[in-house]
Design a protein around this motif. Structure first.
Motif, short mmCIF file in Angstrom:
data_model
loop_
_atom_site.label_atom_id
_atom_site.label_comp_id
_atom_site.label_asym_id
_atom_site.label_seq_id
_atom_site.Cartn_x
_atom_site.Cartn_y
_atom_site.Cartn_z
N VAL A 96 0.82 -1.22 0.00
CA VAL A 96 0.00 0.00 0.00
C VAL A 96 0.85 1.27 0.00
O VAL A 96 0.31 2.37 0.16
CB VAL A 96 -0.97 0.01 1.21
N THR A 97 2.18 1.15 -0.19
CA THR A 97 3.01 2.36 -0.25
C THR A 97 3.84 2.44 -1.53
O THR A 97 4.44 3.48 -1.80
CB THR A 97 3.98 2.41 0.96
N ARG A 113 -7.82 -1.03 5.49
CA ARG A 113 -7.26 -0.92 6.84
C ARG A 113 -5.76 -0.64 6.79
O ARG A 113 -5.23 0.16 7.58
CB ARG A 113 -7.54 -2.21 7.62
N ALA A 114 -5.07 -1.28 5.84
CA ALA A 114 -3.63 -1.06 5.71
C ALA A 114 -3.32 0.37 5.27
O ALA A 114 -2.36 0.99 5.75
CB ALA A 114 -3.04 -2.05 4.72
N VAL A 115 -4.11 0.90 4.36
CA VAL A 115 -3.91 2.29 3.92
C VAL A 115 -4.06 3.25 5.10
O VAL A 115 -3.24 4.16 5.28
CB VAL A 115 -4.91 2.65 2.80
N LEU A 116 -5.08 3.05 5.91
CA LEU A 116 -5.31 3.95 7.03
C LEU A 116 -4.17 3.86 8.06
O LEU A 116 -3.85 4.84 8.72
CB LEU A 116 -6.65 3.64 7.70
N ARG A 117 -3.58 2.69 8.18
CA ARG A 117 -2.47 2.53 9.13
C ARG A 117 -1.16 3.14 8.62
O ARG A 117 -0.30 3.53 9.40
CB ARG A 117 -2.24 1.04 9.43
N THR A 118 -1.00 3.22 7.30
CA THR A 118 0.30 3.61 6.74
C THR A 118 0.27 4.91 5.94
O THR A 118 1.29 5.33 5.41
CB THR A 118 0.85 2.49 5.82
N GLN A 269 -6.11 9.82 11.89
CA GLN A 269 -4.73 9.44 12.16
C GLN A 269 -4.73 8.38 13.24
O GLN A 269 -4.96 8.67 14.42
CB GLN A 269 -3.91 10.65 12.61
N LEU A 270 -4.50 7.14 12.85
CA LEU A 270 -4.55 6.03 13.80
C LEU A 270 -3.31 6.00 14.68
O LEU A 270 -2.23 6.40 14.27
CB LEU A 270 -4.67 4.71 13.05
#
Length: 371
Positions: A96-97, A113-118, A269-270
């Motif tokens: 996702v990066t 979920r991965a996008v929101l974490r990173t 921002q998680l």
């Protein structure tokens, strides 16, 4: 190897089983290499003295090669599971990066979920590509949940007859009861002389406030997503004024973006600490009519601040007549992990504690608003 059952076990067990089950070739060997690229990094294998190697020797696959390969080699459901394990279990963040990877992946909830974490790691170009994932998954969630939410607020059926006879308003129970005297035992049928129908009347909806307080800690990512979607579905419904507040140790009012859950999620921002009491005090300031307000605290209730302050703040809301919901999860599974001791103290203070799906929360709100 031609036996599909043996081949499946060979793929599951990896290279150590080759002596007993035989080798692989063709697509099966490529599947083995793809599985080894991901699951071969499991630290538990070394502890169990298991050395798993793909059928073509040490893998030289890049993430892009791996994604292209699994898309060709496995069915869609398996691809989604492999991607989910990659980002959530093994933290292969370049899924996702990396722009080249983002252009290839098929959007799904695990990638969201991965996008929101990173996303804090992403440069503007990568963030633009990642937004495609957020947009696709969120719009799918809205489409699925909006109908369920809005049905909870549809007009209630009054328990009286009407001269307007429509199939959807047929009152089967009353019709059967009224015509039981015309039951014919020979052909086991009731002959209906007078059918009954219900009239539909929309509930009179007085204005209520629904204030969603959402914990931004990393463990709550699924609830953050569904809270944003739920708030968007509630927004603009008759009789409901919706607020959405995100918190960690700080409190951020996201109500102005509720109608656009994609934009809202891109602003979250998680991570960070947790001060639930501070968020509850902020919500108390928003309450206009205490007896027509629902404050839903979506959190795992691992309070980083003072639990006593949190209990007092919740108790003060309850004492003034406000409904306080403590939701350890707000998502489609409603299967939470949370601080049970803190949750019990809040329940003792008068909060209703539990976990809900978005549809269950909408039904809860609709029941109160429609009274």
């Amino acid at each position: 190897m031609t036996d599909p059952g043996l081949e499946r076990w060979r793929l599951i067990l990896g290279e150590p089983s080759a002596g007993a089950l035989g080798g692989l070739s063709g697509d099966a060997a490529e599947r083995d290499a793809a599985l080894d690229w991901l699951y071969g990094r499991d630290e538990g294998l070394a502890r169990r003295d298991i050395r798993r190697h793909g059928g073509r020797g040490p893998s030289q696959l890049t993430t892009v090669d791996w994604l292209d390969g699994i898309t060709r080699l496995f069915p869609k459901e398996t691809v989604e599971r492999l991607q989910r394990d990659a980002v959530e279990r093994y933290e292969v963040n370049d899924i996702v990066t990396d722009p080249a990877v983002l252009e290839r992946v098929e959007p799904n909830p695990s990638l969201l979920r991965a996008v929101l974490r990173t996303k804090h790691l992403m440069n503007p170009e990568v963030l633009r590509l990642a937004r495609r994932i957020v947009d696709a998954v969120v719009r799918d969630l809205v489409a699925r949940l909006a109908t369920e939410v809005r049905q909870s607020f549809s007009g209630a059926r009054a328990r009286r007859s009407t001269r307007f006879k429509q199939a959807r308003d047929f009152d089967a129970r009353r019709t059967i009861r009224a015509n039981l005297g015309r039951y014919n035992p020979e052909d086991q049928r009731i002959y209906v002389e007078t059918p009954y129908f219900l009239s539909r009347s929309r509930r009179h909806l007085a204005q209520w406030q629904v204030i969603l307080l959402v914990d931004q800690s990393g463990s709550m990512v699924s609830s953050v997503i569904h809270s944003a979607v739920t708030a968007a579905c509630l927004w603009g419904l008759p009789g409901v004024k919706t607020h959405l507040i995100a918190f960690d140790t700080a409190v951020v009012d996201l109500t102005s973006d509720v109608s656009d859950p994609v934009e809202l999620l891109m602003k979250t921002q998680l991570g960070g600490g947790t001060d639930i009491a501070r968020a509850v005090r902020y919500a108390a300031q928003l309450v206009e009519q205490p007896r027509r307000a629902i404050v839903a605290v979506v959190s795992d209730f691992f309070e980083g601040g003072s639990v006593n302050d949190l209990v007092r703040s919740v108790g003060a809301l309850v004492d003034q007549g406000t409904i306080v919901l403590g939701l350890a999860a707000l998502d489609e599974q409603a299967d939470p992990a949370y601080d049970r001791d803190c949750a019990q103290k809040l329940a003792d203070a008068g909060a209703t504690m539990g976990a809900m799906t978005p549809g269950e929360l909408a039904a809860f709100v609709a029941e109160r608003v429609g009274r």
